[in-house]
Design an enzyme around this catalytic site. Structure first.
Site, PDB file in Angstrom:
ATOM      1  N   GLU A 136       9.307   0.174  -8.601  1.00 33.47           N
ATOM      2  CA  GLU A 136       8.904   0.017  -6.978  1.00 33.47           C
ATOM      3  C   GLU A 136       7.746  -0.824  -6.800  1.00 33.47           C
ATOM      4  O   GLU A 136       6.868  -0.248  -6.181  1.00 33.47           O
ATOM      5  CB  GLU A 136       8.967   1.358  -6.381  1.00 33.47           C
ATOM      6  CG  GLU A 136      10.359   2.282  -6.712  1.00 33.47           C
ATOM      7  CD  GLU A 136      10.208   3.411  -6.055  1.00 33.47           C
ATOM      8  OE1 GLU A 136       9.043   3.933  -5.668  1.00 33.47           O
ATOM      9  OE2 GLU A 136      11.025   4.361  -5.826  1.00 33.47           O
ATOM     10  N   PRO A 137       7.569  -2.016  -7.219  1.00 32.25           N
ATOM     11  CA  PRO A 137       6.292  -2.573  -7.233  1.00 32.25           C
ATOM     12  C   PRO A 137       6.187  -3.002  -5.582  1.00 32.25           C
ATOM     13  O   PRO A 137       7.363  -3.481  -5.179  1.00 32.25           O
ATOM     14  CB  PRO A 137       6.268  -3.710  -8.265  1.00 32.25           C
ATOM     15  CG  PRO A 137       7.682  -4.097  -8.273  1.00 32.25           C
ATOM     16  CD  PRO A 137       8.516  -2.832  -8.105  1.00 32.25           C
ATOM     17  N   GLY A 138       5.008  -2.948  -5.198  1.00 32.23           N
ATOM     18  CA  GLY A 138       4.614  -3.463  -3.958  1.00 32.23           C
ATOM     19  C   GLY A 138       3.674  -4.360  -3.856  1.00 32.23           C
ATOM     20  O   GLY A 138       3.537  -5.860  -3.939  1.00 32.23           O
ATOM     21  N   CYS A 146     -15.505  -1.844  18.084  1.00 30.65           N
ATOM     22  CA  CYS A 146     -16.538  -0.784  18.353  1.00 30.65           C
ATOM     23  C   CYS A 146     -16.457   0.497  17.073  1.00 30.65           C
ATOM     24  O   CYS A 146     -16.407   1.508  17.806  1.00 30.65           O
ATOM     25  CB  CYS A 146     -16.492  -0.578  19.663  1.00 30.65           C
ATOM     26  SG  CYS A 146     -16.122  -1.997  20.979  1.00 30.65           S
TER      27      CYS A 146
HETATM   28  N1  LLP Z   1       6.705   3.760  -4.254  1.00 29.80           N
HETATM   29  C1  LLP Z   1       6.203   4.699  -3.537  1.00 29.80           C
HETATM   30  C2  LLP Z   1       7.026   6.216  -3.615  1.00 29.80           C
HETATM   31  C3  LLP Z   1       4.925   4.627  -3.140  1.00 29.80           C
HETATM   32  O1  LLP Z   1       4.494   5.699  -2.207  1.00 29.80           O
HETATM   33  C4  LLP Z   1       4.380   3.306  -3.203  1.00 29.80           C
HETATM   34  C5  LLP Z   1       2.994   3.204  -2.491  1.00 29.80           C
HETATM   35  C6  LLP Z   1       4.884   2.268  -3.944  1.00 29.80           C
HETATM   36  C7  LLP Z   1       6.146   2.580  -4.568  1.00 29.80           C
HETATM   37  C8  LLP Z   1       4.314   0.993  -4.063  1.00 29.80           C
HETATM   38  O2  LLP Z   1       3.206   1.091  -4.745  1.00 29.80           O
HETATM   39  P1  LLP Z   1       2.210  -0.332  -5.410  1.00 29.80           P
HETATM   40  O3  LLP Z   1       3.347  -0.929  -6.076  1.00 29.80           O
HETATM   41  O4  LLP Z   1       2.100  -0.954  -3.842  1.00 29.80           O
HETATM   42  O5  LLP Z   1       0.955   0.250  -5.651  1.00 29.80           O
HETATM   43  N2  LLP Z   1      -2.156   1.388   1.337  1.00 29.80           N
HETATM   44  C9  LLP Z   1      -3.013   1.468   0.166  1.00 29.80           C
HETATM   45  C10 LLP Z   1      -1.610   1.860  -0.803  1.00 29.80           C
HETATM   46  C11 LLP Z   1      -0.709   2.978  -0.463  1.00 29.80           C
HETATM   47  C12 LLP Z   1       0.238   2.991  -1.585  1.00 29.80           C
HETATM   48  C13 LLP Z   1       1.326   3.791  -0.909  1.00 29.80           C
HETATM   49  N3  LLP Z   1       2.633   4.205  -1.747  1.00 29.80           N
HETATM   50  C14 LLP Z   1      -3.643   0.280  -0.151  1.00 29.80           C
HETATM   51  O6  LLP Z   1      -3.976  -0.568   0.784  1.00 29.80           O
HETATM   52  O7  LLP Z   1      -4.517   0.245  -1.314  1.00 29.80           O
END
Ligand code: LLP
Length: 432
Positions: free
Chosen positions: A290-292, A360
């Site tokens: 699940e990469p984001g 602000c």
């Molecule tokens: N799968 C699950 C269950 C998650 O909770 C997350 C992210 C991902 C996949 C994706 O993770 P990634 O590959 O993007 O690291 N807003 C924060 C990051 C919050 C991540 C929350 N969960 C930031 O800007 O650093």
């Protein structure tokens, strides 16, 4: 300043004194669409997703892009068309995936979608059951009971994985670390077998997988392997118990480089995948990841304009027309984002400044004490690596309109989200 264009780092390059994305001038885009705005390289997003897919060619897998990182419909469509699945965490994100798919493909894309999150409501479960998602990543016994109940009401079997909490430490910011028992996420791995077995006879639940996610912006690969190794032991036990576990969901979390330093995305993915593969060994499972951030983070930049320069005593502030409502990562996680001028300054002079927004709050900053080329009123800057958790975490705080988004693909730019209007902002309100 280093060059930012190759598949390994950032898709922004200085060409003829101007920062460009895939040959398109950021200055021209800022003039056409106004500031602040977000600009993304579609080419890099697709390349990044493809890196995971190619590295995993030997194994049955699905790359379930984490929608929360950037949930814009055009980006979801592009990734879905490339064959990606999705990781969603709300009914809203499900609606986005279905909208991006369009009617003809909604069922097919739903079948590649997993639903994570600790607080799914009955309504959200109903929508996901009716769409026919691949599986629910369930985070508590109470949630599993509700899911059984909703599946029975709908007359369908719900496929599920328990999201286990492996109690593995991964070094990252405390707000985005999730894999320790001190966190609210998942079911303690030691209890998981018991929960699976106690629901094994349910007519409405189908134990389909085991999932894990230990946190975000994790730069070492060892914690992923350690978590997965624990998951594998559980899969083997569950199979001995006669449960037909077919999927292992390794979650997301692979980190990127935010500093102005060398970063080889291909090598990172290779190391990550090798460590997952090693942990999986020859176990016959369909792997989900699940990469984001890794897919969209470096592909995007926020582009504000300098509104004012200001001195308070010794300190110099560069005030931009973007604010914490547009990019909250510095305020929330003390995150570092490189800031570069969009047009190469004539002079090589630098100075130490705070780059801030108009909101602000003292938390409204992009950089403290940063050495930057001298910026004048009206200059454009790029906030790099803002493709993930930038627009998707933006808000209307201070009644500010959320920024438009532009996608650059094959040397052409298209607007994928226009700037909001005040009327749209007030649309749901009444004067009482
Ligand atoms: N799968 C699950 C269950 C998650 O909770 C997350 C992210 C991902 C996949 C994706 O993770 P990634 O590959 O993007 O690291 N807003 C924060 C990051 C919050 C991540 C929350 N969960 C930031 O800007 O650093």
């Amino acid at each position: 300043m280093q060059q930012f264009e190759n598949e390994s780092s950032r898709p922004f390059t200085m060409g003829e004194g101007e920062l460009c994305c895939g040959g398109v001038s950021l200055r021209a885009l800022a003039e056409e669409f106004g500031t602040p705005l977000y600009i993304y390289s579609a080419d890099q997003i697709l390349q990044r997703a493809q890196l995971f897919r190619s590295a995993l060619w030997q194994r049955t897998h699905t790359v379930c892009y984490a929608v929360k990182a950037n949930s814009s419909l055009a980006i979801l469509r592009m990734l879905g068309e490339q064959g990606c699945g999705f990781d969603i965490v709300s009914g809203g994100e499900l609606a986005r995936v279905l909208a991006a798919a369009g009617e003809g493909r909604a069922a097919e894309w739903a079948a590649r979608t997993v639903f994570s999150g600790v607080g799914k409501t009955a309504e959200e479960m109903d929508a996901a059951l009716s769409a026919g998602i691949l599986m629910f990543n369930v985070e508590s016994e109470a949630e599993l009971r509700l899911l059984e109940n909703r599946a029975s009401a709908a007359g369908v079997r719900a496929r599920f994985a328990l999201r286990v909490n492996p109690d593995v430490f991964a070094e990252t910011h405390p707000y985005i670390s999730t894999g320790l028992s001190a966190h609210k996420f998942g079911i303690a791995i030691a209890l998981a077998r018991h929960v699976y077995v106690s629901f094994a006879t349910s007519q409405w639940l189908e134990p389909t997988g085991v999932s894990v996610h230990i946190g975000s912006q994790i730069r070492q690969v060892e914690p992923f392997a350690a978590a997965l190794a624990r998951v594998l032991d559980l899969v083997q036990q569950l199979r001995e118990d006669g449960l037909p576990i077919r999927y292992v969901d390794a979650g997301g979390g692979l980190g990127i480089e935010y500093a102005d330093a060398h970063f080889d995305a291909r090598e990172q993915v290779a190391r990550y995948v090798a460590s997952l593969q090693q942990a999986l060994g020859d176990l016959d499972v369909h792997l989900l990841i699940e990469p984001g951030r890794f897919v969209v983070g470096q592909a995007g930049a926020g582009v504000p304009r300098v509104v004012y320069n200001k001195h308070n005593g010794e300190k110099k502030f560069v005030i931009t027309d973007a604010a914490m409502n547009d990019l909250i990562r510095p305020a929330l996680y003390q995150a570092h984002h490189e800031i570069v001028p969009v047009v190469q300054p004539a002079s090589a002079a630098v100075e130490i400044v705070d780059v801030v927004g108009p909101v602000c709050e003292s938390g409204d900053f992009f950089a403290h004490d940063r050495t930057l080329p001298v910026l004048e009123q009206g200059d454009l800057v790029a906030l790099l690596d803002a493709g993930a958790y930038g627009q998707s975490q933006s808000s209307n705080y201070n009644t500010r309109l959320r920024a438009p988004e532009v996608l650059v693909q094959g040397g052409k730019a298209r607007l994928i989200r226009r700037r909001e209007t005040y009327l749209e902002l007030f649309a749901g309100e009444s004067l009482g």
